[in-house]
Design a protein around this motif. Structure first.
Motif, PDB file in Angstrom:
ATOM      1  N   GLY A   1       0.842  -1.361   0.086  1.00  0.00           N
ATOM      2  CA  GLY A   1      -0.102   0.038  -0.031  1.00  0.00           C
ATOM      3  C   GLY A   1       0.827   1.273   0.111  1.00  0.00           C
ATOM      4  N   GLU A   2       0.033   2.275  -0.341  1.00  0.00           N
ATOM      5  CA  GLU A   2       0.936   3.666  -0.417  1.00  0.00           C
ATOM      6  C   GLU A   2       0.195   4.468   0.746  1.00  0.00           C
ATOM      7  OE1 GLU A   2       0.406   5.158  -4.461  1.00  0.00           O
ATOM      8  OE2 GLU A   2       1.561   3.631  -5.362  1.00  0.00           O
ATOM      9  N   GLY A   3       1.107   5.759   0.774  1.00  0.00           N
ATOM     10  CA  GLY A   3       0.684   6.551   1.793  1.00  0.00           C
ATOM     11  C   GLY A   3       1.158   6.340   2.984  1.00  0.00           C
ATOM     12  N   PRO A   4       0.661   6.969   4.226  1.00  0.00           N
ATOM     13  CA  PRO A   4       1.229   7.077   5.609  1.00  0.00           C
ATOM     14  C   PRO A   4       1.252   5.503   6.050  1.00  0.00           C
ATOM     15  CG  PRO A   4       0.107   8.954   5.379  1.00  0.00           C
ATOM     16  CD  PRO A   4      -0.128   8.220   4.185  1.00  0.00           C
ATOM     17  N   VAL A   5       2.297   4.931   6.659  1.00  0.00           N
ATOM     18  CA  VAL A   5       2.285   3.617   7.249  1.00  0.00           C
ATOM     19  C   VAL A   5       1.019   3.463   8.194  1.00  0.00           C
ATOM     20  CG1 VAL A   5       4.113   3.756   8.842  1.00  0.00           C
ATOM     21  CG2 VAL A   5       3.545   1.645   8.072  1.00  0.00           C
ATOM     22  N   VAL A   6       0.716   4.565   8.932  1.00  0.00           N
ATOM     23  CA  VAL A   6      -0.253   4.427   9.890  1.00  0.00           C
ATOM     24  C   VAL A   6      -1.675   3.911   9.697  1.00  0.00           C
ATOM     25  CG1 VAL A   6      -0.845   7.105   9.922  1.00  0.00           C
ATOM     26  CG2 VAL A   6      -0.974   5.700  12.143  1.00  0.00           C
ATOM     27  N   ASP A   7      -1.984   4.489   8.378  1.00  0.00           N
ATOM     28  CA  ASP A   7      -3.133   4.140   7.688  1.00  0.00           C
ATOM     29  C   ASP A   7      -3.041   3.209   6.764  1.00  0.00           C
ATOM     30  OD1 ASP A   7      -4.530   6.591   9.086  1.00  0.00           O
ATOM     31  OD2 ASP A   7      -3.472   7.787   7.342  1.00  0.00           O
ATOM     32  N   ALA A   8      -2.084   2.255   6.580  1.00  0.00           N
ATOM     33  CA  ALA A   8      -2.051   1.356   5.575  1.00  0.00           C
ATOM     34  C   ALA A   8      -2.925   0.019   5.947  1.00  0.00           C
ATOM     35  CB  ALA A   8      -0.536   0.853   5.525  1.00  0.00           C
ATOM     36  N   GLY A   9      -3.034  -0.181   7.224  1.00  0.00           N
ATOM     37  CA  GLY A   9      -3.850  -1.487   7.710  1.00  0.00           C
ATOM     38  C   GLY A   9      -3.012  -2.685   7.657  1.00  0.00           C
ATOM     39  N   ASN A  10      -1.554  -2.348   7.528  1.00  0.00           N
ATOM     40  CA  ASN A  10      -0.798  -3.384   7.743  1.00  0.00           C
ATOM     41  C   ASN A  10       0.784  -3.119   8.138  1.00  0.00           C
ATOM     42  OD1 ASN A  10       0.871  -3.186   4.817  1.00  0.00           O
ATOM     43  ND2 ASN A  10      -1.482  -3.312   4.565  1.00  0.00           N
ATOM     44  N   ILE A  11       1.690  -3.763   8.686  1.00  0.00           N
ATOM     45  CA  ILE A  11       2.938  -3.064   9.008  1.00  0.00           C
ATOM     46  C   ILE A  11       3.958  -4.225   9.082  1.00  0.00           C
ATOM     47  CG2 ILE A  11       2.470  -3.303  11.555  1.00  0.00           C
ATOM     48  CD1 ILE A  11       3.469  -0.773  11.969  1.00  0.00           C
ATOM     49  N   VAL A  12       5.305  -3.788   9.045  1.00  0.00           N
ATOM     50  CA  VAL A  12       6.388  -4.752   9.272  1.00  0.00           C
ATOM     51  C   VAL A  12       7.592  -3.713   9.717  1.00  0.00           C
ATOM     52  CG1 VAL A  12       6.951  -4.337   6.800  1.00  0.00           C
ATOM     53  CG2 VAL A  12       8.097  -6.367   8.200  1.00  0.00           C
ATOM     54  N   CYS A  13       8.128  -4.231  10.827  1.00  0.00           N
ATOM     55  CA  CYS A  13       9.360  -3.370  11.304  1.00  0.00           C
ATOM     56  C   CYS A  13      10.143  -4.259  11.690  1.00  0.00           C
ATOM     57  CB  CYS A  13       8.593  -2.318  12.409  1.00  0.00           C
ATOM     58  SG  CYS A  13       8.297  -2.944  13.985  1.00  0.00           S
ATOM     59  N   ALA A  14      11.381  -3.751  12.122  1.00  0.00           N
ATOM     60  CA  ALA A  14      12.621  -4.607  12.732  1.00  0.00           C
ATOM     61  C   ALA A  14      13.713  -3.606  12.720  1.00  0.00           C
ATOM     62  CB  ALA A  14      12.917  -5.681  11.819  1.00  0.00           C
ATOM     63  N   ASN A  15      14.752  -4.272  13.482  1.00  0.00           N
ATOM     64  CA  ASN A  15      16.112  -3.387  13.596  1.00  0.00           C
ATOM     65  C   ASN A  15      16.562  -3.334  12.126  1.00  0.00           C
ATOM     66  OD1 ASN A  15      17.943  -5.724  12.825  1.00  0.00           O
ATOM     67  ND2 ASN A  15      17.898  -6.197  15.129  1.00  0.00           N
ATOM     68  N   PRO A  16      17.645  -2.436  11.816  1.00  0.00           N
ATOM     69  CA  PRO A  16      17.956  -2.189  10.456  1.00  0.00           C
ATOM     70  C   PRO A  16      18.939  -3.427   9.765  1.00  0.00           C
ATOM     71  CG  PRO A  16      18.646  -0.521  12.031  1.00  0.00           C
ATOM     72  CD  PRO A  16      18.247  -1.486  12.772  1.00  0.00           C
ATOM     73  N   GLN A  17      19.193  -4.147  10.686  1.00  0.00           N
ATOM     74  CA  GLN A  17      20.088  -5.510  10.230  1.00  0.00           C
ATOM     75  C   GLN A  17      19.059  -6.634   9.711  1.00  0.00           C
ATOM     76  OE1 GLN A  17      20.700  -4.039  13.385  1.00  0.00           O
ATOM     77  NE2 GLN A  17      22.660  -3.040  12.558  1.00  0.00           N
ATOM     78  N   LEU A  18      17.912  -6.611  10.355  1.00  0.00           N
ATOM     79  CA  LEU A  18      16.918  -7.788  10.121  1.00  0.00           C
ATOM     80  C   LEU A  18      15.860  -7.396   9.069  1.00  0.00           C
ATOM     81  CD1 LEU A  18      16.779  -9.176  13.657  1.00  0.00           C
ATOM     82  CD2 LEU A  18      18.074 -10.186  11.393  1.00  0.00           C
ATOM     83  N   PHE A  19      15.759  -5.867   9.237  1.00  0.00           N
ATOM     84  CA  PHE A  19      14.259  -5.414   8.439  1.00  0.00           C
ATOM     85  C   PHE A  19      14.276  -6.073   6.887  1.00  0.00           C
ATOM     86  CE2 PHE A  19      12.019  -2.696   5.740  1.00  0.00           C
ATOM     87  CZ  PHE A  19      10.863  -2.571   6.435  1.00  0.00           C
ATOM     88  N   PRO A  20      15.597  -5.808   6.077  1.00  0.00           N
ATOM     89  CA  PRO A  20      15.469  -6.335   4.661  1.00  0.00           C
ATOM     90  C   PRO A  20      14.853  -7.726   4.624  1.00  0.00           C
ATOM     91  CG  PRO A  20      17.531  -4.813   4.907  1.00  0.00           C
ATOM     92  CD  PRO A  20      16.892  -5.216   6.355  1.00  0.00           C
ATOM     93  N   GLU A  21      15.501  -8.834   5.384  1.00  0.00           N
ATOM     94  CA  GLU A  21      15.176 -10.283   5.268  1.00  0.00           C
ATOM     95  C   GLU A  21      13.705 -10.281   5.466  1.00  0.00           C
ATOM     96  OE1 GLU A  21      16.320 -14.651   6.074  1.00  0.00           O
ATOM     97  OE2 GLU A  21      17.803 -13.084   6.739  1.00  0.00           O
ATOM     98  N   LEU A  22      13.430  -9.846   6.859  1.00  0.00           N
ATOM     99  CA  LEU A  22      12.090 -10.001   7.317  1.00  0.00           C
ATOM    100  C   LEU A  22      10.822  -9.345   6.460  1.00  0.00           C
ATOM    101  CD1 LEU A  22      10.008 -10.784   9.448  1.00  0.00           C
ATOM    102  CD2 LEU A  22      10.193  -8.211  10.583  1.00  0.00           C
ATOM    103  N   ALA A  23      11.195  -8.166   5.843  1.00  0.00           N
ATOM    104  CA  ALA A  23      10.304  -7.580   4.812  1.00  0.00           C
ATOM    105  C   ALA A  23      10.100  -8.398   3.542  1.00  0.00           C
ATOM    106  CB  ALA A  23      10.461  -6.149   4.492  1.00  0.00           C
ATOM    107  N   THR A  24      11.272  -8.943   3.062  1.00  0.00           N
ATOM    108  CA  THR A  24      11.277  -9.800   1.800  1.00  0.00           C
ATOM    109  C   THR A  24      10.400 -10.877   1.935  1.00  0.00           C
ATOM    110  OG1 THR A  24      13.351  -8.766   1.259  1.00  0.00           O
ATOM    111  CG2 THR A  24      12.674 -10.949   0.154  1.00  0.00           C
ATOM    112  N   GLN A  25      10.703 -11.609   3.173  1.00  0.00           N
ATOM    113  CA  GLN A  25       9.903 -12.939   3.543  1.00  0.00           C
ATOM    114  C   GLN A  25       8.332 -12.772   3.429  1.00  0.00           C
ATOM    115  OE1 GLN A  25      11.014 -16.067   3.483  1.00  0.00           O
ATOM    116  NE2 GLN A  25      13.039 -15.399   3.461  1.00  0.00           N
TER     117      GLN A  25
END
Length: 262
Positions: free
Chosen positions: A233-257
């Motif tokens: 989704g586009e626009g502010p993450v607060v209004d997206a209805g879904n979310i993914v977050c992590a520390n900078p080292q793990l975020f790319p893999e978590l988000a990709t999965q």
């Protein structure tokens, strides 16, 4: 020094928290009505929102408002609004589980600029202001430093009742659980995000959430050095209805999965 808005938010969260703790001790006597399958709202919930609304709108009457129980009300100032969940983790609360929180965020021009999450049962007060870092009871927070998924613990929300996000979440779990040290489902999105900010969890994702579930936690994670994005989704993450977050080292893999089949 906390800003004037932050002081107002802390006062409101603590006042509502005191009311909730009192009701939590008498949880079996609460008047409970059913909002939907597995989604309860109690007298305590409504009373907490009333307290917060009186404090916030009394201090800043021109700001807009969106609360889980009372909905959205525009303000004279269209650029600012309070985003409030008076009792995140209602089902935990009603079952006597001491894992729930008051969540208050201030949004300015579609960006969260101040946040308070108060875990009254454990007396943990999480605060953040844009550019000022994230804090818990006066201690600076930082996301974890783990770099390997297999060493890391993640949090999510598992849909209840008839929610249509269950198949997607089960796919997420099937993909992620073999790669990690564990996945937790504690039932309060605001505290999932606060725990990422505090380094207790290494990351978090969830589908089918509302702005009041995550608004304050988004800023906490960012100010603690973490990455936060919408799964889609586009626009502010607060209004997206879904979310993914992590520390900078793990975020790319978590988000990709999470996004790999989305």
């Amino acid at each position: 020094m906390p800003s004037a808005n932050m002081n107002v938010m802390i006062k409101a969260a603590r006042k509502a928290g005191r009311s909730l703790v009192k009701d939590f001790r008498e949880v079996e006597n609460l008047q409970v009505s059913v909002k939907g399958a597995g989604d309860f709202v109690s007298r305590a919930d409504r009373e907490a929102e009333k307290i917060i609304k009186e404090e916030l709108r009394g201090a800043r009457p021109n700001y807009g408002w969106i609360g889980e129980e009372t909905g959205e009300e525009p303000g004279e100032d269209p650029t600012r609004r309070w985003i409030v969940d008076p009792l995140d983790g209602t089902t935990n609360f009603l079952h006597g589980l001491p894992h729930w929180a008051v969540s208050i965020a201030l949004e300015h021009k579609s960006e969260i600029v101040a946040a308070v999450i108060f875990d009254a049962a454990k007396d943990e007060l999480y605060t953040a202001e844009k550019g000022g870092g994230a804090w818990m009871n006066g201690q600076r927070l930082r996301v974890s430093g783990r770099r390997q998924m297999i060493e890391s613990i993640f949090a999510t929300g598992v849909p209840f009742g008839g929610r249509n996000t269950l198949p997607a979440t089960l796919k997420d779990l099937a993909r992620l659980m073999p790669l990690t040290a564990g996945v937790r489902r504690f039932g309060a999105a605001s505290l999932d995000l606060a725990y990422v900010a505090a380094g207790r969890y290494d990351g978090y994702w969830e589908r089918g959430i509302h702005s009041w579930d995550v608004a304050a936690g988004i800023l906490l994670v960012k100010e603690a050095g973490g990455f936060v994005e919408a799964i889609r989704g586009e626009g502010p993450v607060v209004d997206a209805g879904n979310i993914v977050c992590a520390n900078p080292q793990l975020f790319p893999e978590l988000a990709t999965q999470i996004r790999s089949w989305d």
